[in-house]
Design a protein around this motif. Structure first.
Motif, PDB file in Angstrom:
ATOM      1  N   VAL A  15       0.850  -1.186   0.000  1.00 14.83           N
ATOM      2  CA  VAL A  15       0.000   0.000   0.000  1.00 14.83           C
ATOM      3  C   VAL A  15       0.891   1.244   0.000  1.00 14.83           C
ATOM      4  CG1 VAL A  15      -1.727   1.304   1.289  1.00 14.83           C
ATOM      5  CG2 VAL A  15      -1.850  -1.197   1.208  1.00 14.83           C
ATOM      6  N   PHE A  16       0.692   2.092  -0.976  1.00 22.01           N
ATOM      7  CA  PHE A  16       1.526   3.295  -1.106  1.00 22.01           C
ATOM      8  C   PHE A  16       0.707   4.526  -0.768  1.00 22.01           C
ATOM      9  CE2 PHE A  16       3.158   6.865  -3.677  1.00 22.01           C
ATOM     10  CZ  PHE A  16       4.430   6.958  -3.133  1.00 22.01           C
ATOM     11  N   ASN A  17       1.184   5.282   0.210  1.00 24.44           N
ATOM     12  CA  ASN A  17       0.511   6.519   0.633  1.00 24.44           C
ATOM     13  C   ASN A  17       1.379   7.699   0.215  1.00 24.44           C
ATOM     14  OD1 ASN A  17      -0.724   8.672   1.869  1.00 24.44           O
ATOM     15  ND2 ASN A  17      -0.837   7.738   3.901  1.00 24.44           N
ATOM     16  N   PRO A  18       0.961   8.466  -0.767  1.00 26.37           N
ATOM     17  CA  PRO A  18       1.804   9.578  -1.254  1.00 26.37           C
ATOM     18  C   PRO A  18       2.030  10.662  -0.207  1.00 26.37           C
ATOM     19  CG  PRO A  18      -0.387   9.673  -2.211  1.00 26.37           C
ATOM     20  CD  PRO A  18      -0.318   8.382  -1.492  1.00 26.37           C
ATOM     21  N   ASN A  19       1.190  10.691   0.846  1.00 25.94           N
ATOM     22  CA  ASN A  19       1.327  11.730   1.877  1.00 25.94           C
ATOM     23  C   ASN A  19       2.253  11.314   3.019  1.00 25.94           C
ATOM     24  OD1 ASN A  19      -0.545  13.453   0.557  1.00 25.94           O
ATOM     25  ND2 ASN A  19      -2.241  12.250   1.427  1.00 25.94           N
ATOM     26  N   TYR A  20       2.724  10.038   2.974  1.00 23.78           N
ATOM     27  CA  TYR A  20       3.593   9.570   4.053  1.00 23.78           C
ATOM     28  C   TYR A  20       5.038   9.902   3.725  1.00 23.78           C
ATOM     29  CZ  TYR A  20       6.406   6.382   6.885  1.00 23.78           C
ATOM     30  OH  TYR A  20       7.352   5.849   7.716  1.00 23.78           O
ATOM     31  N   GLU A  21       5.723  10.469   4.692  1.00 25.33           N
ATOM     32  CA  GLU A  21       7.136  10.778   4.527  1.00 25.33           C
ATOM     33  C   GLU A  21       7.936  10.041   5.598  1.00 25.33           C
ATOM     34  OE1 GLU A  21      10.217  14.607   4.608  1.00 25.33           O
ATOM     35  OE2 GLU A  21       8.045  14.925   4.437  1.00 25.33           O
ATOM     36  N   ARG A  22       8.854   9.182   5.158  1.00 26.71           N
ATOM     37  CA  ARG A  22       9.649   8.400   6.096  1.00 26.71           C
ATOM     38  C   ARG A  22      10.586   9.309   6.874  1.00 26.71           C
ATOM     39  NH1 ARG A  22      13.344   3.126   4.510  1.00 26.71           N
ATOM     40  NH2 ARG A  22      14.121   2.689   6.612  1.00 26.71           N
ATOM     41  N   LYS A  23      10.545   9.165   8.199  1.00 31.00           N
ATOM     42  CA  LYS A  23      11.368  10.036   9.045  1.00 31.00           C
ATOM     43  C   LYS A  23      12.811   9.527   9.108  1.00 31.00           C
ATOM     44  CE  LYS A  23       7.496  11.478  11.961  1.00 31.00           C
ATOM     45  NZ  LYS A  23       6.932  11.531  13.346  1.00 31.00           N
ATOM     46  N   THR A  24      13.728  10.466   9.238  1.00 33.88           N
ATOM     47  CA  THR A  24      15.134  10.111   9.413  1.00 33.88           C
ATOM     48  C   THR A  24      15.391   9.832  10.882  1.00 33.88           C
ATOM     49  OG1 THR A  24      15.752  11.534   7.556  1.00 33.88           O
ATOM     50  CG2 THR A  24      17.499  10.882   9.087  1.00 33.88           C
ATOM     51  N   LEU A  25      15.913   8.631  11.179  1.00 34.39           N
ATOM     52  CA  LEU A  25      16.157   8.251  12.564  1.00 34.39           C
ATOM     53  C   LEU A  25      17.549   8.687  12.998  1.00 34.39           C
ATOM     54  CD1 LEU A  25      14.644   4.659  12.447  1.00 34.39           C
ATOM     55  CD2 LEU A  25      13.589   6.733  13.358  1.00 34.39           C
ATOM     56  N   PRO A  26      17.722   8.935  14.296  1.00 37.24           N
ATOM     57  CA  PRO A  26      19.044   9.369  14.799  1.00 37.24           C
ATOM     58  C   PRO A  26      20.111   8.331  14.471  1.00 37.24           C
ATOM     59  CG  PRO A  26      17.356   9.627  16.490  1.00 37.24           C
ATOM     60  CD  PRO A  26      16.717   8.868  15.371  1.00 37.24           C
ATOM     61  N   PRO A  27      21.293   8.755  14.064  1.00 34.92           N
ATOM     62  CA  PRO A  27      22.350   7.802  13.670  1.00 34.92           C
ATOM     63  C   PRO A  27      22.796   6.882  14.790  1.00 34.92           C
ATOM     64  CG  PRO A  27      23.201  10.049  13.800  1.00 34.92           C
ATOM     65  CD  PRO A  27      21.717  10.151  13.893  1.00 34.92           C
ATOM     66  N   GLU A  28      22.644   7.327  16.069  1.00 35.05           N
ATOM     67  CA  GLU A  28      23.111   6.477  17.172  1.00 35.05           C
ATOM     68  C   GLU A  28      22.248   5.218  17.353  1.00 35.05           C
ATOM     69  OE1 GLU A  28      20.728   9.947  19.023  1.00 35.05           O
ATOM     70  OE2 GLU A  28      22.234   9.648  17.447  1.00 35.05           O
ATOM     71  N   LEU A  29      21.099   5.167  16.676  1.00 37.37           N
ATOM     72  CA  LEU A  29      20.259   3.973  16.767  1.00 37.37           C
ATOM     73  C   LEU A  29      20.781   2.838  15.898  1.00 37.37           C
ATOM     74  CD1 LEU A  29      16.615   5.423  16.723  1.00 37.37           C
ATOM     75  CD2 LEU A  29      18.010   4.798  18.689  1.00 37.37           C
ATOM     76  N   TYR A  30      21.658   3.129  14.976  1.00 39.00           N
ATOM     77  CA  TYR A  30      22.093   2.118  14.012  1.00 39.00           C
ATOM     78  C   TYR A  30      23.320   1.361  14.505  1.00 39.00           C
ATOM     79  CZ  TYR A  30      18.907   4.228  10.637  1.00 39.00           C
ATOM     80  OH  TYR A  30      17.795   4.684  10.007  1.00 39.00           O
ATOM     81  N   VAL A  31      23.341   0.084  14.208  1.00 38.86           N
ATOM     82  CA  VAL A  31      24.522  -0.750  14.513  1.00 38.86           C
ATOM     83  C   VAL A  31      25.665  -0.334  13.588  1.00 38.86           C
ATOM     84  CG1 VAL A  31      25.452  -3.093  14.428  1.00 38.86           C
ATOM     85  CG2 VAL A  31      23.130  -2.703  15.307  1.00 38.86           C
ATOM     86  N   PRO A  32      26.857  -0.084  14.133  1.00 41.77           N
ATOM     87  CA  PRO A  32      27.982   0.310  13.271  1.00 41.77           C
ATOM     88  C   PRO A  32      28.262  -0.751  12.190  1.00 41.77           C
ATOM     89  CG  PRO A  32      28.519   0.634  15.590  1.00 41.77           C
ATOM     90  CD  PRO A  32      27.224  -0.123  15.549  1.00 41.77           C
ATOM     91  N   GLU A  33      28.511  -0.295  10.979  1.00 37.42           N
ATOM     92  CA  GLU A  33      28.789  -1.208   9.862  1.00 37.42           C
ATOM     93  C   GLU A  33      30.300  -1.413   9.747  1.00 37.42           C
ATOM     94  OE1 GLU A  33      26.856  -0.135   6.266  1.00 37.42           O
ATOM     95  OE2 GLU A  33      24.880   0.027   7.169  1.00 37.42           O
ATOM     96  N   LYS A  34      30.813  -2.311  10.558  1.00 36.96           N
ATOM     97  CA  LYS A  34      32.245  -2.583  10.576  1.00 36.96           C
ATOM     98  C   LYS A  34      32.672  -3.541   9.475  1.00 36.96           C
ATOM     99  CE  LYS A  34      33.052  -1.782  15.510  1.00 36.96           C
ATOM    100  NZ  LYS A  34      33.584  -2.379  16.759  1.00 36.96           N
ATOM    101  N   TYR A  35      31.732  -4.331   8.931  1.00 43.02           N
ATOM    102  CA  TYR A  35      32.103  -5.382   7.981  1.00 43.02           C
ATOM    103  C   TYR A  35      31.428  -5.143   6.641  1.00 43.02           C
ATOM    104  CZ  TYR A  35      33.493  -7.597  12.316  1.00 43.02           C
ATOM    105  OH  TYR A  35      34.078  -7.859  13.528  1.00 43.02           O
TER     106      TYR A  35
END
Length: 306
Positions: A286-306
């Motif tokens: 289902v595609f909602n043209p009015n929905y905008e994906r929010k940018t999450l804080p970078p500290e929530l992401y697991v570091p990409e070491k590999y």
């Protein structure tokens, strides 16, 4: 052209899945090929050539596909299955259990490996702590060691008295007949290895840091008491090999052959067949043209070491 492109895409996807499957198997077996060099050389000299790796993987994948059919049949027919895995320390029970469960639904097929009984459990009826782990309809339970601890390690190591062992031998045939009468399909496997093979596998564990956790003081004692375990095993077979739940011995010096032979035999014991499945189709997103994906804080992401 779209049809041809679709078929090619499906073939490419299937190849990628198979490659990933082989990667998983190689990762699981990595420890067997990264042994201490001297132990590895001795081990290879003492063993005949095993199944070529590619042949082993092809056979294993075919058997695992059948295990999925078995799982579906168990669920569809509300069947109850218990498989007991017994044998000496390092005989390969865990390896075959991993290959059985690798592609199955853990909500329907579960492994039970109970620790040493607590003081409270020691005061209970001997079989009591195993009963809560028995399957409901639609479930498969794999017991990595079982109530046969009493006639094996508990007897040999002196954790059970002669009277307790004798009571066990008196009770266990009727207990297992009760399970079978209740509708449980009970299968009992004993993994058999030679004295020399166990010694080699213990040496591999000693020299492999990734496997040293598998060694316990009880394992080392089992080397000293090899003959006592042999006598205990022979009496266990003689007194608990009943028609309703016979023992099956798996020759396990060759790990790969043992895994394939055990899974193949297990499949042969249960009269499963294909069960009907509803056709699965992926719904459109289902595609909602009015929905905008929010940018999450970078500290929530697991570091990409590999």
């Amino acid at each position: 052209m779209d049809g041809l492109d679709g078929e090619q895409g499906a073939r490419d996807w299937l190849k990628a899945e198979l490659d990933d499957t082989l990667d998983e198997e190689i990762e699981q077996d990595l420890g067997e090929h990264e042994l201490h060099l001297k132990i590895r050389d001795i081990y290879r000299k003492s063993h005949p050539p095993t199944i070529p790796r590619a042949d082993y993987y092809r056979a294993l994948l075919a058997l695992q596909a059948e295990l999925i059919k078995l799982q579906d049949w168990v669920k569809h027919n509300n069947e109850k299955v218990v498989v007991i895995f017994e044998g000496r320390d390092s005989a390969g029970k865990g390896g075959v259990i991993k290959r059985i469960t690798q592609r199955l639904d853990p909500r329907m097929c579960r492994v039970v490996a109970l620790p040493a009984p607590s003081d409270r459990e020691k005061s209970q009826w001997y079989f009591q702590r195993y009963v809560p782990h028995l399957p409901a309809g639609g479930e498969i339970v794999l017991l990595d060691r079982s109530w046969y601890n009493r006639s094996g390690v508990e007897r040999v190591m002196g954790f059970a008295s002669d009277d307790q062992v004798e009571e066990f031998f008196h009770d266990v045939p009727e207990f297992e007949r009760m399970l079978v009468r209740s509708g449980i399909r009970l299968v009992k496997y004993w993994f058999s290895i030679t004295d020399e093979e166990q010694q080699m596998r213990f040496l591999m564990r000693i020299h492999d840091p990734l496997k040293q956790w598998k060694l316990s003081p009880m394992d080392l004692q089992s080397r000293i008491r090899w003959e006592d375990y042999t006598k205990a095993k022979e009496e266990t077979f003689a007194r608990t090999n009943i028609p309703e739940a016979p023992w099956y011995i798996v020759e396990a010096n060759d790990k790969k052959r043992a895994r394939l032979n055990c899974i193949d035999h297990l499949l042969s014991l249960i009269p499963y067949d294909e069960v009907p499945h509803d056709e699965v189709t992926l719904p459109d997103r289902v595609f909602n043209p009015n929905y905008e994906r929010k940018t999450l804080p970078p500290e929530l992401y697991v570091p990409e070491k590999y």
